[in-house]
Structures are given as structure tokens and as C-alpha cells.
Design a protein around this motif. Structure first.
Motif, mmCIF file in Angstrom:
data_model
loop_
_atom_site.group_PDB
_atom_site.id
_atom_site.type_symbol
_atom_site.label_atom_id
_atom_site.label_comp_id
_atom_site.label_asym_id
_atom_site.label_seq_id
_atom_site.Cartn_x
_atom_site.Cartn_y
_atom_site.Cartn_z
ATOM 1 N N ALA A 43 47.759 -16.227 30.512
ATOM 2 C CA ALA A 43 47.461 -17.482 31.222
ATOM 3 C C ALA A 43 48.485 -18.572 30.909
ATOM 4 C CB ALA A 43 46.048 -17.956 30.862
ATOM 5 N N ASN A 44 48.967 -18.619 29.682
ATOM 6 C CA ASN A 44 49.926 -19.665 29.318
ATOM 7 C C ASN A 44 51.250 -19.503 30.047
ATOM 8 O OD1 ASN A 44 48.188 -20.984 27.545
ATOM 9 N ND2 ASN A 44 48.783 -19.687 25.817
ATOM 10 N N ILE A 45 51.717 -18.258 30.148
ATOM 11 C CA ILE A 45 52.971 -18.012 30.869
ATOM 12 C C ILE A 45 52.779 -18.319 32.352
ATOM 13 C CG2 ILE A 45 54.658 -16.264 31.533
ATOM 14 C CD1 ILE A 45 54.126 -14.866 28.877
ATOM 15 N N ARG A 46 51.650 -17.882 32.893
ATOM 16 C CA ARG A 46 51.384 -18.153 34.304
ATOM 17 C C ARG A 46 51.329 -19.659 34.554
ATOM 18 N NH1 ARG A 46 47.106 -14.764 37.531
ATOM 19 N NH2 ARG A 46 48.441 -15.702 39.123
ATOM 20 N N LEU A 47 50.708 -20.384 33.645
ATOM 21 C CA LEU A 47 50.624 -21.834 33.789
ATOM 22 C C LEU A 47 52.022 -22.449 33.781
ATOM 23 C CD1 LEU A 47 48.629 -24.234 33.908
ATOM 24 C CD2 LEU A 47 48.768 -24.351 31.420
ATOM 25 N N TYR A 48 52.871 -21.950 32.914
ATOM 26 C CA TYR A 48 54.246 -22.445 32.832
ATOM 27 C C TYR A 48 54.989 -22.208 34.146
ATOM 28 C CZ TYR A 48 59.040 -22.956 31.092
ATOM 29 O OH TYR A 48 60.354 -23.339 30.915
ATOM 30 N N VAL A 49 54.881 -20.995 34.660
ATOM 31 C CA VAL A 49 55.584 -20.650 35.903
ATOM 32 C C VAL A 49 55.015 -21.437 37.080
ATOM 33 C CG1 VAL A 49 56.115 -18.799 37.524
ATOM 34 C CG2 VAL A 49 56.221 -18.367 35.058
ATOM 35 N N GLN A 50 53.704 -21.567 37.122
ATOM 36 C CA GLN A 50 53.090 -22.333 38.210
ATOM 37 C C GLN A 50 53.566 -23.783 38.203
ATOM 38 O OE1 GLN A 50 48.883 -21.713 37.577
ATOM 39 N NE2 GLN A 50 49.092 -19.501 37.869
ATOM 40 N N MET A 78 55.449 -17.184 51.485
ATOM 41 C CA MET A 78 55.033 -16.459 50.295
ATOM 42 C C MET A 78 53.861 -17.170 49.638
ATOM 43 S SD MET A 78 58.795 -15.743 48.617
ATOM 44 C CE MET A 78 58.157 -14.743 47.272
ATOM 45 N N VAL A 79 52.883 -16.385 49.189
ATOM 46 C CA VAL A 79 51.774 -16.984 48.458
ATOM 47 C C VAL A 79 52.186 -17.180 47.004
ATOM 48 C CG1 VAL A 79 50.023 -15.992 49.990
ATOM 49 C CG2 VAL A 79 50.753 -14.727 47.939
ATOM 50 N N ARG A 80 51.422 -18.006 46.294
ATOM 51 C CA ARG A 80 51.785 -18.345 44.920
ATOM 52 C C ARG A 80 51.910 -17.120 44.033
ATOM 53 N NH1 ARG A 80 47.666 -21.088 40.869
ATOM 54 N NH2 ARG A 80 47.366 -18.874 40.409
ATOM 55 N N SER A 81 51.006 -16.153 44.170
ATOM 56 C CA SER A 81 51.031 -14.979 43.293
ATOM 57 C C SER A 81 52.308 -14.164 43.487
ATOM 58 C CB SER A 81 49.801 -14.103 43.542
ATOM 59 O OG SER A 81 49.756 -13.669 44.895
ATOM 60 N N ALA A 82 52.797 -14.071 44.733
ATOM 61 C CA ALA A 82 54.024 -13.310 44.999
ATOM 62 C C ALA A 82 55.234 -14.006 44.390
ATOM 63 C CB ALA A 82 54.209 -13.138 46.509
ATOM 64 N N ILE A 83 55.238 -15.330 44.437
ATOM 65 C CA ILE A 83 56.335 -16.088 43.831
ATOM 66 C C ILE A 83 56.313 -15.891 42.316
ATOM 67 C CG2 ILE A 83 57.253 -18.399 43.423
ATOM 68 C CD1 ILE A 83 56.143 -19.173 46.170
ATOM 69 N N GLU A 84 55.143 -15.989 41.730
ATOM 70 C CA GLU A 84 55.007 -15.784 40.281
ATOM 71 C C GLU A 84 55.573 -14.431 39.862
ATOM 72 O OE1 GLU A 84 51.424 -16.413 38.054
ATOM 73 O OE2 GLU A 84 50.660 -17.765 39.598
ATOM 74 N N ILE A 85 55.178 -13.392 40.580
ATOM 75 C CA ILE A 85 55.600 -12.037 40.217
ATOM 76 C C ILE A 85 57.111 -11.912 40.261
ATOM 77 C CG2 ILE A 85 55.654 -9.657 41.081
ATOM 78 C CD1 ILE A 85 52.679 -9.897 41.640
ATOM 79 N N GLU A 86 57.737 -12.468 41.295
ATOM 80 C CA GLU A 86 59.192 -12.352 41.409
ATOM 81 C C GLU A 86 59.900 -13.055 40.255
ATOM 82 O OE1 GLU A 86 62.653 -13.216 44.743
ATOM 83 O OE2 GLU A 86 60.652 -12.526 45.352
ATOM 84 N N VAL A 87 59.337 -14.153 39.805
ATOM 85 C CA VAL A 87 59.935 -14.873 38.673
ATOM 86 C C VAL A 87 59.648 -14.150 37.358
ATOM 87 C CG1 VAL A 87 59.883 -17.020 37.344
ATOM 88 C CG2 VAL A 87 59.831 -17.104 39.839
ATOM 89 N N ILE A 88 58.401 -13.724 37.172
ATOM 90 C CA ILE A 88 57.991 -13.106 35.907
ATOM 91 C C ILE A 88 58.613 -11.717 35.726
ATOM 92 C CG2 ILE A 88 55.953 -12.204 34.685
ATOM 93 C CD1 ILE A 88 54.424 -14.641 35.735
ATOM 94 N N GLN A 89 59.041 -11.091 36.822
ATOM 95 C CA GLN A 89 59.762 -9.816 36.702
ATOM 96 C C GLN A 89 60.983 -9.957 35.809
ATOM 97 O OE1 GLN A 89 60.464 -8.812 40.817
ATOM 98 N NE2 GLN A 89 59.020 -7.107 40.750
#
Length: 321
Positions: free
Chosen positions: A27-34, A1-12
Motif C-alpha cells: 500500500a505504501n508503494i502504491r500510495l507513492y506512485v498514485q 488508461m485507468v489508474r491501475s494500468a498506469i501504476e503497473i507500468e510504472v511499478i514494473q
């Protein structure tokens, strides 16, 4: 899985992904998840001290080139003509008739070569041959697995330590453990290159390093001097590569440095469990328990599968190297 796909599954889980799969997190939420993704990768590898991952590496040694060189007696630099040097020359040797020994190339800047040892005769438009018997190793290669170094086509190269390698090359200082030509003691045993010294390489060493643009690189050297171009490959160990943590789309295509089989079964449960402290991230107790069980089972499988030691085929190596 690429990073963006992992992010989406978590942020869902915090309802910031549209039905079309668009990530609306700022960007702040994405930074947190990353950060949670990278922290989970670190946790998984550190559980069993998996510090290095096996990987195949390779370098290309070009065929010899000829040109002319101008240099002052005693200097460690020379200006070449007839060729355009670049960093692939680092680790190779310039051979000039009458100089007494090959000049090991330490760095390149435009047409100027810097050598490890001083020039022994003044040169002005003097003919030279550069032999590509050395090459900068990839930046992520920590060490070479002995017994895996091969020339394209399958010929294996035997390892030699510094002292033995210098004896092969007939270059260096007798009874010295220092770098080429840097010892204040010992007898010089430099000799000019001979016909017998050129051919298909059969030994290698990797004790040297070179610093270019503030990055220290290991150098692979072979013997004899390659008579034609050769591709050299080996298996080695590298530290796991980190994903980019940016809070933006940069690095969306980064792939976590774990086997693909464990992205969903091991990494994803770890990330979801680590998100428990984020406001609005709600998973009921049954889901949390299920994720915990899945994580522990997958972690055991990961350890068992990644620590196969038969014939030194394990893809990970624990501990400090």
C-alpha cells in the motif's frame, strides 16, 4: 488508461509486477506512485495554466405537480401533503392562489419546504402547484458557456442577468440587487403567476446558489414556468477531477482527466521522470533523455490541440475564472 494500468507500468520498473500482470506492490508503494500520477497531472495542466476543462452538462426539469400545503403567516417554511419532495424541488416555485407571489424553494427536509421569502397568507391544507423552473447544477460545473443552453430537441435559451430575469418573473424588489425578497428597501413588485407565465422556457439565469449538506450548488432557473417536463443541456467549464490517492485498490478504475491520446505520450513520461528519486527505480541515461524529449514534444502538442479557439471550441480554458 485507468489508474491501475498506469501504476503497473510504472511499478514494473521496480520489479514488483508478476509476469501475469499482478501488482505486488504494498500500500505504501502504491500510495507513492498514485501521488506521482496526480502530481504529474497537476504539472501538465499547470504548465499552461489549464484550470478548467470543457464538458457537457444537463439537468431535468419535471412537469408541474399539485398537492396541499400548511404554513403560518410570515413563516419561511411550509409542510406539504400529497407529494414527496426531494432536492430536485430546490430552485423551483410553489404557487398558491391568494398568496400574492410564487414561493422560491431554498431547501427540502422531509415534507417541509424552506422558502427564500416569507409566506404572505396563512395556509392550512391549501392547494398548491410546484413548478420546476429551477434545478441544482452538477457539483463540478463552474460556469455555463453562454449560447450553448438548449432544451432537448434543440431550442436555445437566452441568458438573462438577475435584474432582467426578475422582470420576466415579475418577482423581486424594484431597484434592488439583493436576493428574492431580501431587500430592506424598494417597492414590492411581486405578482401572482398568470397563464402566460407557464409554457416552454426561453430564457435562463444562474446567479443563485443553494447550500445542501455543506455543499454549495449553483442553481439554473428558467422562464416561463415549465408546463411539461424538459431536459436542459449546456456546455460549461469544470475543474479537472483528481484521481483517488489511497494506496489500495480503491480508485483503480479512475481515469486521469487528460485526453486519452495523451495518457501514454505525455502523462506516462512525466510520471516515469518524476520517479527518479525512488530507491531502486533505475532508468539509464538514454531512456531518461528519450522520456524528456517525448514529454516536451507531447506537451507542445497538448497545448496546441487543447487551445483551439475557433468558435469557442477549445476543450480547456487557462487562468482563473
Amino acid at each position: 488508461m485507468v489508474r491501475s494500468a498506469i501504476e503497473i507500468e510504472v511499478i514494473q520498473i521496480i520489479n514488483l509486477v508478476t509476469q501475469a500482470g499482478v501488482n505486488n506492490a504494498d500500500a505504501n508503494i502504491r500510495l507513492y506512485v498514485q501521488g506521482k500520477i496526480q502530481a504529474s497531472i497537476d504539472k501538465i495542466t499547470q504548465e499552461h495554466k489549464f484550470a478548467f476543462r470543457r464538458k457537457s452538462f444537463g439537468v431535468y426539469l419535471a412537469a408541474p405537480l399539485t398537492g396541499t400545503i400548511t404554513a403560518t403567516l410570515g413563516a419561511k417554511t411550509g409542510t406539504v401533503s400529497g407529494q414527496t419532495p426531494d432536492n430536485t424541488w430546490v430552485g423551483g416555485h410553489v404557487v398558491v392562489a391568494g398568496n400574492g407571489f410564487p414561493l422560491l424553494i431554498e431547501s427540502v427536509s422531509g415534507q417541509v419546504l424552506t422558502f427564500v421569502q416569507p409566506v404572505m397568507v396563512a395556509m392550512s391544507g391549501t392547494a398548491f402547484t410546484v413548478y420546476f423552473d429551477g434545478a441544482l447544477m452538477p457539483t463540478d460545473c463552474q460556469t455555463i458557456m453562454k449560447g450553448t443552453v438548449k432544451i432537448e430537441g434543440g431550442t436555445s435559451l437566452a441568458y438573462r442577468n438577475k435584474e432582467d430575469f426578475e422582470r420576466y418573473m415579475s418577482t423581486g424588489w424594484a431597484n434592488s440587487s439583493s436576493d428574492y425578497g431580501q431587500s430592506p428597501r424598494g417597492a414590492r413588485i411581486y405578482t401572482a403567476i398568470s397563464t402566460a407565465s407557464v409554457g416552454q422556457p426561453y430564457v435562463y439565469t444562474s446567479w443563485r446558489s443553494a447550500t445542501l449538506s455543506n455543499v454549495t450548488r449553483r442553481v439554473l432557473n428558467v422562464y416561463p414556468y415549465p408546463n411539461i417536463a424538459y431536459a436542459i443541456s449546456w456546455d460549461g467549464w469544470r475543474k479537472p477531477i483528481a484521481i483517488q490517492v489511497t494506496g489500495t485498490a480503491t480508485g483503480d478504475s479512475d481515469v486521469p482527466d487528460l485526453p486519452e491520446d495523451f495518457h501514454r505520450t505525455l502523462l506516462m513520461p512525466s510520471i516515469k521522470l518524476s520517479m527518479r528519486d525512488y530507491p531502486g527505480y533505475n532508468l539509464d541515461a538514454n531512456v531518461m533523455q528519450s522520456l524528456s524529449i517525448q514529454y516536451e514534444d507531447a506537451l507542445k502538442n497538448f497545448y496546441n490541440e487543447q487551445m483551439q479557439d475557433e468558435n469557442e471550441t477549445e476543450p480547456w480554458r487557462p487562468g482563473v475564472m
